[in-house]
Write a protein that holds these residues in place. Sequence first.
Motif, short mmCIF file in Angstrom:
data_model
loop_
_atom_site.label_atom_id
_atom_site.label_comp_id
_atom_site.label_asym_id
_atom_site.label_seq_id
_atom_site.Cartn_x
_atom_site.Cartn_y
_atom_site.Cartn_z
N PRO A 59 13.57 -35.59 -1.64
CA PRO A 59 13.40 -36.69 -2.61
C PRO A 59 14.55 -37.70 -2.57
O PRO A 59 14.35 -38.89 -2.77
N GLN A 60 15.75 -37.23 -2.25
CA GLN A 60 16.91 -38.12 -2.18
C GLN A 60 17.05 -38.77 -0.80
O GLN A 60 17.86 -39.67 -0.62
N GLY A 61 16.33 -38.27 0.19
CA GLY A 61 16.41 -38.80 1.55
C GLY A 61 17.69 -38.44 2.28
O GLY A 61 18.07 -39.11 3.23
N GLU A 62 18.35 -37.38 1.85
CA GLU A 62 19.61 -36.97 2.47
C GLU A 62 19.35 -36.04 3.65
O GLU A 62 18.67 -35.04 3.50
N GLU A 63 19.93 -36.35 4.79
CA GLU A 63 19.77 -35.56 6.01
C GLU A 63 20.85 -34.46 6.08
O GLU A 63 21.67 -34.43 6.99
N LEU A 64 20.83 -33.55 5.13
CA LEU A 64 21.87 -32.52 5.04
C LEU A 64 21.85 -31.56 6.23
O LEU A 64 22.90 -31.22 6.77
N LEU A 65 20.68 -31.11 6.62
CA LEU A 65 20.58 -30.16 7.73
C LEU A 65 20.98 -30.83 9.04
O LEU A 65 21.69 -30.24 9.87
N PHE A 66 20.55 -32.05 9.23
CA PHE A 66 20.90 -32.83 10.43
C PHE A 66 22.42 -32.99 10.53
O PHE A 66 23.02 -32.76 11.59
N ALA A 67 23.05 -33.36 9.43
CA ALA A 67 24.50 -33.55 9.42
C ALA A 67 25.24 -32.26 9.74
O ALA A 67 26.20 -32.26 10.51
N ALA A 68 24.78 -31.15 9.18
CA ALA A 68 25.42 -29.86 9.44
C ALA A 68 25.28 -29.47 10.92
O ALA A 68 26.23 -28.99 11.54
N ALA A 69 24.10 -29.70 11.48
CA ALA A 69 23.89 -29.38 12.90
C ALA A 69 24.83 -30.19 13.78
O ALA A 69 25.43 -29.65 14.72
N ARG A 70 25.01 -31.45 13.46
CA ARG A 70 25.91 -32.30 14.26
C ARG A 70 27.37 -31.86 14.17
O ARG A 70 28.13 -32.09 15.09
N ARG A 71 27.74 -31.24 13.05
CA ARG A 71 29.13 -30.79 12.91
C ARG A 71 29.46 -29.63 13.85
O ARG A 71 30.62 -29.45 14.21
N HIS A 72 28.45 -28.84 14.20
CA HIS A 72 28.75 -27.59 14.91
C HIS A 72 28.08 -27.44 16.27
O HIS A 72 28.31 -26.45 16.96
N MET A 73 27.26 -28.41 16.65
CA MET A 73 26.56 -28.33 17.93
C MET A 73 26.57 -29.69 18.62
O MET A 73 26.76 -30.71 17.97
N ARG A 74 26.35 -29.67 19.92
CA ARG A 74 26.29 -30.90 20.70
C ARG A 74 24.85 -31.39 20.77
O ARG A 74 23.94 -30.64 21.12
N THR A 75 24.63 -32.66 20.44
CA THR A 75 23.29 -33.25 20.51
C THR A 75 22.87 -33.41 21.97
O THR A 75 23.65 -33.88 22.79
N VAL A 76 21.64 -33.01 22.27
CA VAL A 76 21.07 -33.17 23.61
C VAL A 76 20.10 -34.34 23.52
O VAL A 76 19.18 -34.33 22.70
N THR A 77 20.30 -35.34 24.37
CA THR A 77 19.47 -36.54 24.28
C THR A 77 18.55 -36.73 25.48
O THR A 77 17.59 -37.49 25.40
N THR A 78 18.84 -36.06 26.59
CA THR A 78 18.03 -36.24 27.80
C THR A 78 17.80 -34.91 28.49
O THR A 78 18.43 -33.91 28.17
N GLY A 79 16.90 -34.95 29.46
CA GLY A 79 16.64 -33.78 30.29
C GLY A 79 15.62 -32.85 29.71
O GLY A 79 15.19 -33.00 28.56
#
Length: 143
Positions: A59-79
Motif C-alpha cells: 500500500p505504501q509502495g515501498e520496495e523493502l525486499l528489493f532494497a534488502a536483496a541489494r544490500r547483500h547480493m549482487r544484481t545480475v543484469t545479463t546472461g
Amino acid sequence: MSDAMVQAARAWIGTPYMHQATAKGIGCDCLGLIRGVWRDVFGEEPEAVPTYTADWSEPQGEELLFAAARRHMRTVTTGPFAPGEILLFRMRDGGVAKHLGLFSRSSPHPLFIHAYTGHGVIESPLSMPWRRRIAARFSVSQG
C-alpha cells in the motif's frame, strides 16, 4: 557455491508454508526459505529481519525486499539464468516485489524452488507467466 545453494534449497522441499517462519520441515515463507538456505550454506544471516506483513508494504509502495536483496547480493543484469541465483518477483503489475525463489535448473526445462502460499516449498517450472514477473536476479557470494 551454486550447487550448494540448490542442494540446500531442495532439502527444504515439502516444508509447509508459514508466514514469517524459517524452520526447515516445520514452516517457512519465501523469505524464510532463502534465509534458511543462506544459513545452511554461509552460516549467520547478514542482518536481522524485522516483522513484515504479507503485503510487504505494497500500500505504501515501498520496495523493502528489493532494497534488502541489494544490500547483500549482487544484481545480475545479463546472461542466462544460473543455478543458485535468487529471483525476486512482482506478483502483480505495479506492485512491489515481494516473492522470492531460487533458480535450480536450466535444462531441459528451467525450474526454481520457492515457498508458495497453499503449497509450501516446491520446485516449479520457471514458465513464461513466472518469468514475466521477475523484477530482479541476484547472485550470492559469501561476505
